[in-house]
Design an enzyme around this catalytic site. Structure first.
Site, PDB file in Angstrom:
ATOM      1  N   LYS A 202      98.310   7.947   7.516  1.00 53.48           N
ATOM      2  CA  LYS A 202      98.782   7.604   8.857  1.00 53.48           C
ATOM      3  C   LYS A 202      99.094   6.117   8.847  1.00 53.48           C
ATOM      4  CE  LYS A 202      97.090   7.627  13.684  1.00 53.48           C
ATOM      5  NZ  LYS A 202      95.832   7.445  14.471  1.00 53.48           N
ATOM      6  N   HIS A 221      86.535   7.257  18.940  1.00 50.24           N
ATOM      7  CA  HIS A 221      86.491   8.580  18.301  1.00 50.24           C
ATOM      8  C   HIS A 221      85.749   8.495  16.977  1.00 50.24           C
ATOM      9  CE1 HIS A 221      89.723   6.528  16.194  1.00 50.24           C
ATOM     10  NE2 HIS A 221      89.573   7.392  15.200  1.00 50.24           N
ATOM     11  N   ASP A 223      86.400  10.238  13.053  1.00 53.05           N
ATOM     12  CA  ASP A 223      87.497  10.910  12.350  1.00 53.05           C
ATOM     13  C   ASP A 223      87.071  12.330  11.965  1.00 53.05           C
ATOM     14  OD1 ASP A 223      88.892   8.551  12.592  1.00 53.05           O
ATOM     15  OD2 ASP A 223      88.776   8.008  10.467  1.00 53.05           O
ATOM     16  N   HIS A 277      84.392   4.685  16.325  1.00 56.25           N
ATOM     17  CA  HIS A 277      85.197   3.462  16.245  1.00 56.25           C
ATOM     18  C   HIS A 277      86.392   3.539  17.196  1.00 56.25           C
ATOM     19  CE1 HIS A 277      86.788   6.351  13.321  1.00 56.25           C
ATOM     20  NE2 HIS A 277      87.961   5.748  13.403  1.00 56.25           N
TER      21      HIS A 277
HETATM   22  C1  OGA Z   1      92.570   5.966  13.372  1.00 62.31           C
HETATM   23  C2  OGA Z   1      91.807   4.712  13.507  1.00 62.31           C
HETATM   24  C3  OGA Z   1      91.690   2.312  13.353  1.00 62.31           C
HETATM   25  C4  OGA Z   1      92.509   1.134  13.008  1.00 62.31           C
HETATM   26  O1  OGA Z   1      93.812   5.898  13.327  1.00 62.31           O
HETATM   27  O2  OGA Z   1      91.908   7.032  13.291  1.00 62.31           O
HETATM   28  O3  OGA Z   1      90.636   4.783  13.738  1.00 62.31           O
HETATM   29  O4  OGA Z   1      91.926   0.143  12.566  1.00 62.31           O
HETATM   30  N1  OGA Z   1      92.444   3.520  13.335  1.00 62.31           N
HETATM   31  O5  OGA Z   1      93.730   1.161  13.184  1.00 62.31           O
HETATM   32 NI    NI Z   2      89.817   6.691  13.215  1.00 63.52          NI
END
Ligand code: OGA
Ligand code: NI
Length: 335
Positions: A202, A221, A223, A277
């Site tokens: 992602k 959330h 993961d 986080h």
């Molecule tokens: C996510 C996430 C955190 C970040 O995309 O699941 O927690 O530091 N990203 O971008």
């Molecule tokens: Ni995340």
């Protein structure tokens, strides 16, 4: 129906100096009020080149039980490759909007891959200040190149090289995490689908936000993955919930940030904890991050490992197919 991208909203907002109310969090979530300021959380640092295997197992196990997050240094991935990953991803997001829309998630499509903006509003109808791109990168049978940027032209080669170089790192982490549970090296990965374990990249793109103290990037959330291995850019933004408070995570240049995800918490029957986080945004700078989610195949069943449960320590989680876990989590249904 056109989907509004945060990147476009951001350019209008920067002229006006305000943001639409859908992005303004309730007070109990606003980062200005809920962050412990002036303290950078130093999450455990794991030196993967440490020749003392016992101490490596002990430190990873401790971090996964008490933090659910750690940073990995001396992982063997060249810093030039990480820089190239960041550069190519940034170039994609800086293309004209219509170029990015060519690989957008089709309307009404249920899959995870593609360029997009989270449509589903969160609690209280609030939205995150972030656009994203998702595509699978491993194993080769799971790849759909339609969702990979064609521009910049080096994107594919860079991302393939990055995925290739991450595999031995992930395998080493799974081995160490297994040892920390008293298992053999390969057992945890086996419990996640073995060689069919899927790597989904992602890219988060958080444009500058005129009111960073009121908005969030990604809402709080854990993961759903087994592990998430994240590369941030240099702009601060990742926050971790620890001892009932939100803290900024201190970045270490070229370190990989590893999150324990829900599937490892389940396999370990709760011994390892998935980390809660969220991310914040910046007034002047674009923040980006590249989390790689390591996920079991959809039909694969995950549950507490039989070796890790007993009469005194009964299973704390249901055993279910990963796709059913995802369905419940996305629809906020009990697991
Ligand atoms: C996510 C996430 C955190 C970040 O995309 O699941 O927690 O530091 N990203 O971008
Ligand atoms: Ni995340």
């Amino acid at each position: 129906m056109e989907v509004e991208r945060v990147q476009e909203i951001a350019s209008l907002s920067s002229l006006k100096g305000t943001i639409p109310s859908a992005f303004i969090r309730l007070e109990n979530e606003q980062p200005a009020i809920t962050t412990i300021h002036g303290v950078l959380l130093e999450v455990p640092v794991i030196d993967l080149s440490n020749p003392d295997h016992q101490s490596l197992v002990a430190s990873i196990s401790e971090a996964s039980q008490n933090w659910g997050i750690f940073q990995v240094v001396n992982h063997g991935i060249p810093s030039e490759l990480i820089s190239k990953l960041q550069k190519d991803g940034k170039e994609f997001f800086e293309l004209p909007q219509e170029e990015k829309e060519k690989i957008a998630k089709p309307i009404g499509y249920e899959g995870v891959e593609g360029y997009g903006t989270k449509l589903q509003k969160e609690i209280e109808g609030k939205k995150g200040w972030v656009d994203h791109l998702f595509h699978r990168v491993w194993p080769p049978s799971a790849i759909n190149y339609h969702f990979w940027p064609k521009n910049p032209p080096s994107y594919r080669d860079t991302n393939e090289k990055y995925a290739q170089s991450l595999i031995p790192v992930a395998d080493k982490l799974f081995g160490l995490l297994s040892r920390g549970l008293g298992l053999e090296d390969g057992e945890l990965k086996q419990g996640l689908g073995g060689e069919e374990l899927t790597y989904i990249l992602k890219i988060n793109y958080y444009p500058p936000c005129p009111c960073p103290e009121l908005a969030l990037g990604v809402a709080p959330h854990t993961d759903m993955s087994s592990l998430t291995i994240l590369v941030p850019n240099e702009v601060q933004g990742l926050q971790v919930f620890k001892d009932d408070h939100w803290y900024d995570v201190a970045y270490i240049p070229n370190a990989l940030i590893v999150h324990i995800g829900d599937q490892i918490e389940i396999l370990s029957n709760g011994k390892y904890k998935s980390v809660f986080h969220r991310s914040t945004v910046n007034k002047d700078k674009t923040r980006m991050s590249w989390p790689m989610f390591l996920e079991p195949p959809p039909e694969f069943e995950v549950g507490p490992m039989p070796k890790l449960t007993s009469e005194e320590n009964p299973p704390k989680y249901k055993t279910k197919k990963f796709k059913d876990y995802v369905y419940c989590k996305l629809n906020k249904l009990p697991q």
